[in-house]
Structures are given as C-alpha cells and as structure tokens.
Design a protein around this motif. Structure first.
Motif, PDB file in Angstrom:
ATOM      1  N   ALA A 104       0.779  -1.123  -0.043  1.00 47.86           N
ATOM      2  CA  ALA A 104      -0.018  -0.089  -0.102  1.00 47.86           C
ATOM      3  C   ALA A 104       0.839   1.324  -0.010  1.00 47.86           C
ATOM      4  CB  ALA A 104      -1.035  -0.095   1.141  1.00 47.86           C
ATOM      5  N   GLY A 105       1.899   1.091   0.906  1.00 49.22           N
ATOM      6  CA  GLY A 105       2.764   2.531   0.854  1.00 49.22           C
ATOM      7  C   GLY A 105       3.398   2.495  -0.130  1.00 49.22           C
ATOM      8  N   LEU A 106       3.864   1.546  -1.132  1.00 45.91           N
ATOM      9  CA  LEU A 106       4.577   1.935  -2.388  1.00 45.91           C
ATOM     10  C   LEU A 106       3.532   2.073  -3.563  1.00 45.91           C
ATOM     11  CD1 LEU A 106       6.765  -1.371  -2.336  1.00 45.91           C
ATOM     12  CD2 LEU A 106       7.491   0.840  -2.594  1.00 45.91           C
ATOM     13  N   PHE A 107       2.352   1.789  -3.463  1.00 46.11           N
ATOM     14  CA  PHE A 107       1.311   2.108  -4.127  1.00 46.11           C
ATOM     15  C   PHE A 107       0.910   3.831  -4.170  1.00 46.11           C
ATOM     16  CE2 PHE A 107      -3.213   3.080  -5.458  1.00 46.11           C
ATOM     17  CZ  PHE A 107      -3.339   2.769  -6.731  1.00 46.11           C
ATOM     18  N   TYR A 108       0.951   4.247  -2.890  1.00 49.09           N
ATOM     19  CA  TYR A 108       1.106   5.641  -2.724  1.00 49.09           C
ATOM     20  C   TYR A 108       1.882   6.342  -3.639  1.00 49.09           C
ATOM     21  CZ  TYR A 108      -2.854   5.458   0.642  1.00 49.09           C
ATOM     22  OH  TYR A 108      -4.135   5.207   1.258  1.00 49.09           O
ATOM     23  N   GLY A 109       3.215   5.677  -3.503  1.00 50.63           N
ATOM     24  CA  GLY A 109       4.255   6.543  -4.181  1.00 50.63           C
ATOM     25  C   GLY A 109       3.913   6.266  -5.727  1.00 50.63           C
ATOM     26  N   LEU A 347       6.845  16.821  -7.132  1.00 45.00           N
ATOM     27  CA  LEU A 347       7.580  16.160  -7.963  1.00 45.00           C
ATOM     28  C   LEU A 347       7.828  16.767  -9.312  1.00 45.00           C
ATOM     29  CD1 LEU A 347       6.065  12.446  -7.149  1.00 45.00           C
ATOM     30  CD2 LEU A 347       8.321  13.175  -6.911  1.00 45.00           C
ATOM     31  N   VAL A 348       6.949  17.221 -10.039  1.00 42.72           N
ATOM     32  CA  VAL A 348       7.050  18.129 -11.099  1.00 42.72           C
ATOM     33  C   VAL A 348       7.943  19.016 -11.015  1.00 42.72           C
ATOM     34  CG1 VAL A 348       6.072  19.664 -12.830  1.00 42.72           C
ATOM     35  CG2 VAL A 348       4.853  17.509 -12.152  1.00 42.72           C
ATOM     36  N   LEU A 349       8.139  19.769 -10.147  1.00 41.56           N
ATOM     37  CA  LEU A 349       8.971  21.099  -9.810  1.00 41.56           C
ATOM     38  C   LEU A 349      10.449  20.669  -9.480  1.00 41.56           C
ATOM     39  CD1 LEU A 349       6.620  23.620  -7.806  1.00 41.56           C
ATOM     40  CD2 LEU A 349       7.134  23.649 -10.084  1.00 41.56           C
ATOM     41  N   LEU A 357      11.963  11.219 -13.985  1.00 42.12           N
ATOM     42  CA  LEU A 357      11.346  10.692 -12.861  1.00 42.12           C
ATOM     43  C   LEU A 357      11.139   9.057 -13.305  1.00 42.12           C
ATOM     44  CD1 LEU A 357       8.201  12.735 -12.813  1.00 42.12           C
ATOM     45  CD2 LEU A 357       9.438  11.950 -10.789  1.00 42.12           C
ATOM     46  N   ALA A 358      11.804   8.646 -14.682  1.00 39.09           N
ATOM     47  CA  ALA A 358      11.666   7.271 -15.071  1.00 39.09           C
ATOM     48  C   ALA A 358      12.302   6.426 -14.035  1.00 39.09           C
ATOM     49  CB  ALA A 358      11.997   7.181 -16.599  1.00 39.09           C
ATOM     50  N   GLY A 359      13.400   6.511 -13.804  1.00 40.78           N
ATOM     51  CA  GLY A 359      14.008   5.786 -12.814  1.00 40.78           C
ATOM     52  C   GLY A 359      13.105   5.401 -11.512  1.00 40.78           C
ATOM     53  N   ALA A 360      12.731   6.478 -10.697  1.00 43.90           N
ATOM     54  CA  ALA A 360      12.011   6.272  -9.466  1.00 43.90           C
ATOM     55  C   ALA A 360      10.763   5.463  -9.953  1.00 43.90           C
ATOM     56  CB  ALA A 360      11.976   7.548  -9.051  1.00 43.90           C
ATOM     57  N   VAL A 363      11.364   1.763 -10.096  1.00 42.61           N
ATOM     58  CA  VAL A 363      11.592   0.853  -8.833  1.00 42.61           C
ATOM     59  C   VAL A 363      10.134   0.748  -8.285  1.00 42.61           C
ATOM     60  CG1 VAL A 363      12.523   1.404  -6.444  1.00 42.61           C
ATOM     61  CG2 VAL A 363      13.885   1.800  -8.505  1.00 42.61           C
ATOM     62  N   ALA A 364       9.346   1.825  -7.946  1.00 45.44           N
ATOM     63  CA  ALA A 364       8.264   1.643  -7.304  1.00 45.44           C
ATOM     64  C   ALA A 364       7.073   0.712  -8.040  1.00 45.44           C
ATOM     65  CB  ALA A 364       7.358   3.143  -7.352  1.00 45.44           C
ATOM     66  N   VAL A 365       7.188   0.845  -9.234  1.00 48.38           N
ATOM     67  CA  VAL A 365       6.240  -0.179 -10.084  1.00 48.38           C
ATOM     68  C   VAL A 365       6.796  -1.611  -9.903  1.00 48.38           C
ATOM     69  CG1 VAL A 365       5.448  -1.305 -12.318  1.00 48.38           C
ATOM     70  CG2 VAL A 365       5.570   1.331 -11.917  1.00 48.38           C
ATOM     71  N   SER A 366       8.046  -2.012 -10.239  1.00 46.91           N
ATOM     72  CA  SER A 366       8.650  -3.424  -9.590  1.00 46.91           C
ATOM     73  C   SER A 366       8.399  -3.544  -8.540  1.00 46.91           C
ATOM     74  CB  SER A 366      10.209  -3.365 -10.206  1.00 46.91           C
ATOM     75  OG  SER A 366      10.937  -2.504  -9.478  1.00 46.91           O
ATOM     76  N   ALA A 367       8.651  -3.132  -7.469  1.00 47.29           N
ATOM     77  CA  ALA A 367       8.487  -3.237  -6.169  1.00 47.29           C
ATOM     78  C   ALA A 367       6.807  -3.812  -5.730  1.00 47.29           C
ATOM     79  CB  ALA A 367       8.709  -2.276  -4.999  1.00 47.29           C
ATOM     80  N   VAL A 368       5.923  -3.031  -6.334  1.00 47.91           N
ATOM     81  CA  VAL A 368       4.457  -3.021  -6.156  1.00 47.91           C
ATOM     82  C   VAL A 368       4.144  -4.644  -6.879  1.00 47.91           C
ATOM     83  CG1 VAL A 368       2.134  -2.358  -6.721  1.00 47.91           C
ATOM     84  CG2 VAL A 368       3.844  -0.884  -5.707  1.00 47.91           C
ATOM     85  N   LEU A 369       4.723  -4.807  -8.189  1.00 45.14           N
ATOM     86  CA  LEU A 369       4.462  -6.016  -8.826  1.00 45.14           C
ATOM     87  C   LEU A 369       4.962  -7.185  -7.718  1.00 45.14           C
ATOM     88  CD1 LEU A 369       5.176  -4.991 -12.501  1.00 45.14           C
ATOM     89  CD2 LEU A 369       3.122  -5.448 -11.459  1.00 45.14           C
ATOM     90  N   LEU A 370       6.016  -7.020  -7.287  1.00 43.87           N
ATOM     91  CA  LEU A 370       6.706  -8.209  -6.520  1.00 43.87           C
ATOM     92  C   LEU A 370       5.756  -8.602  -5.339  1.00 43.87           C
ATOM     93  CD1 LEU A 370       8.837 -10.183  -5.733  1.00 43.87           C
ATOM     94  CD2 LEU A 370      10.121  -8.367  -4.738  1.00 43.87           C
TER      95      LEU A 370
END
Length: 384
Positions: A104-109, A347-349, A357-360, A363-370
C-alpha cells in the motif's frame, strides 16, 4: 449504469495509466539515462519482452487471476491482504500484514509519480512540435494537473463518462499510428517470438537488466487496474482490456520498434515521430488528455486503498464521500485528493522531465508487482 456505459466508464478510468505507457516506455530503452545500443536484435528483444510481459503479468496474472480475489467487492493490495488473512493460520498474520502495508505504501508512491510522469511525457511533445516553446512544458503540466485534481469531487462515474470517449479515441490512434508503421517494416512482427527475449537475456544479461528498466514502465497501471475493481467490477475491466486496450498497446509498441529500425535517430521520441508532422500538435493535445486520464486511474485507486486502510485501522478515520447511488465503490476522499496534488506538484517542480522520473517510477512499479505476486501466491495457497 448499463453494461456498455460501465465498460466505457471503466475504459475512461481504469486503463489511462497503462494506456499512456507508450509515451515513454519504449523510448527509455534506447534514449533513457542508460540506453541500449541501437541494433535490430536489441529492438526485437525489447519488443518481445514488452509483449510477453503484458501477456503474462497483466493479462494472465491481473486480469484473469487477480481480479477473482476481491474482499467485499473491493480490489487492491489491502483487499488481497484481507482475503488472505481470513484463510491462513493466525501465525501468518504478521508477515502477510507487513506485506500488505508495504504494498500500500509503495502504491501511494505510484499514485504520486504517475500523474507527474504521464502529464510531463505528453506535454514534452511541445519540444518536438516547437522547440522554442520547451520552457512552457513545466507550467503547462502544472496547470493540467491542478485542473485534474480540481474535478475529482464530481465522482468517478461522471469523470469516467467524460473520459471514456477520449480513451476510445486514444486507443484507436495508438493502433492506427502503430499499424501504419508496421506496414512499412513488417518484419518487426518477428519480435513476437519469445526466443528473442530469452536469447537476449542469456547472451547479454547486463543489457537485459537495462532493458527491463524500460519494460517495467509498460506495466505501469496494472496495480491500479486491480485496485479499481470496486469501481466497476470484473467483467467491464476484462472486456475493455482484451477487446480494446491490449491490442492497441501491442500494435503501437511494435510500430515504434518498426520506426527505429527504419530510422535509429527516431529513438529520441518514437511515439510522436510516428505521426506525420501536421498531426503532431493534435496528437499532443490528445496525449495530454489521455495522461490526465492515466492520472485518474491511480487517483481513483488511491481513494479505494485509503478507505480500506482506514477500515483496517492503518490510517485514521477519513471523510469519505460516496459519489454514486448505484455503485458502492465509487468514492471521493478530500484529504487524500489534496495531499496527492501537493506531492505531484512538488515532484514536477523537482524533476522537471519524464526521463528524470523514469528511474524512480520503475523502482516503485517493480516493487508493487513483486509484493502483489507474493500476496497472490499466498492467496492461492490459502484457497486450497
């Protein structure tokens, strides 16, 4: 809402995130911060990875399997956690709960990064159409994002009816642009063979890891697809994916691959360079609208996850507004909405471009999928 209307609304809310990944996912493989060497084998390998990732992770794991595991009609990582906790021994409660809360925390990211990267990627088309206006990218992106969060109180159904026709147009354009490019370079279809991905991973493991950083970006929105289950139900989500979203995405990705095979310099912006020059500006407008919808998918999902977390006493009591008399899962949570807006603007600023932003995001997507995969495995074990 009648089933066709529900399907249209689901298309407008659920698939915006994953539907706009062609703006940046393939580009990151060959023009990102760690680009792959431009070669036909590398292009085929990346396309093969994208195709089979969408088939196995999104189509099989999420759409066919994961949507079966709801908790009182709700989806998302916390719903899957609750479903699993009810069926496993009490000694498993702590690790399962920790997995769910981490997810859930990673999903907020994810919910913070998605609006920022999606809208920036669309508005960056300004630099393709008129390089002198590049300094307007960040201000225009901020205006679009503020407008998106401002309309959230009107409810998911109303927003979905508004966005649904736009997403139909978006997926039609994705397919048309991709098909026109594939016709010019039809041998790109050979990349559908999974052996290209397997050979690349075995022979060039280092490059394969770099390729995966881009491939993960094509999976953005898969968790939002599951978390939005309570808004629309299984059937509209499944039909919209297999009939419209998935075919259009694959055709567009292969069209981008065909383009860079013909012109390697097009890797800098393969999505926009698929279009004839006179159509770039209309495409920027449509892409911006589609990325607004991409943001809607994770915002709606964030409302659902927050309500579930509050019910589980993981968050304090939240003011929840029900925005539909027919569908219980369609809600609006003011505090979450405005907190996400502040985070997205910052984040935009701070990052100022989708590439930064692609790297961050990866990481968030792969962790949520795992975490989702681990919880799904436990849920399948518990079901036996």
């Amino acid at each position: 809402m009648r089933p066709p209307s529900l399907l249209l609304a689901a298309l407008g809310v659920v698939f915006g995130d994953i539907g706009t990944s062609p703006l940046y996912a393939f580009r990151e493989a060959f023009a990102g911060n760690a680009p792959l060497p431009m070669a036909q084998l590398n292009v085929f390998a990346v396309l093969s990875m994208i195709l089979w990732s969408l088939l196995i992770i999104v189509s099989l794991k999420y759409v066919l399997v994961m949507l079966r595991f709801d908790h009182e009609g709700e989806g998302g990582v916390l719903a899957l956690m609750s479903y699993t906790l009810k069926r496993l021994p009490s000694r498993a409660a702590w690790p399962v709960t920790m997995l769910g809360l981490a997810g859930a925390g990673l999903f907020y990211g994810d919910a913070m990064i998605t609006p920022a990267i999606s809208v920036l990627a669309a508005v960056e088309g300004i630099a393709v159409a008129a390089p002198a206006l590049e300094h307007w990218i960040v201000p225009v992106a901020l205006i679009v994002l503020i407008g998106l969060f401002a309309i959230q109180p009107h409810g998911t159904a109303s927003v979905g009816r508004l966005f649904g026709p736009v997403m139909v147009a978006w997926f039609v354009v994705l397919a048309a642009l991709g098909l026109a490019s594939i016709v010019q370079t039809p041998h790109v279809l050979l990349a559908a063979d999974p052996r290209y991905a397997a050979y690349f991973a075995i022979e060039h493991p280092g490059l394969a890891m770099l390729a995966l950083t881009a491939v993960f970006l094509c999976l953005t929105g898969a968790e939002a697809l599951y978390a939005d289950l309570g808004h629309f139900g299984r059937s509209p989500i499944r039909r919209a994916w297999f009939l419209i979203a998935f075919p259009a995405l694959i055709v567009n990705y292969f069209g981008q691959g065909a383009l860079v095979l013909r012109d390697p310099s097009a890797a800098a912006s393969p999505f926009y360079l698929l279009a004839p020059a006179p159509l770039v500006i209309p495409l920027i407008v449509l892409a911006t609208a589609a990325t607004v919808i991409a943001s809607q998918a994770v915002i709606s999902a964030a409302f659902s996850v927050s309500q579930q977390a509050s019910r589980l006493n993981c968050l304090p009591r939240l003011q929840v507004r029900h925005t539909s008399d027919l569908t219980q899962g369609q809600i609006f949570i003011p505090s979450i909405n405005w907190a996400l807006l502040v985070a997205v603007v910052l984040l935009v600023l701070a990052f100022r471009s989708s590439a930064n932003l692609a790297g961050a995001y990866g990481v968030a997507v792969s962790a949520v999928l795992l975490i989702g995969t681990l919880l799904l495995a436990l849920a399948l074990i518990a079901q036996r």
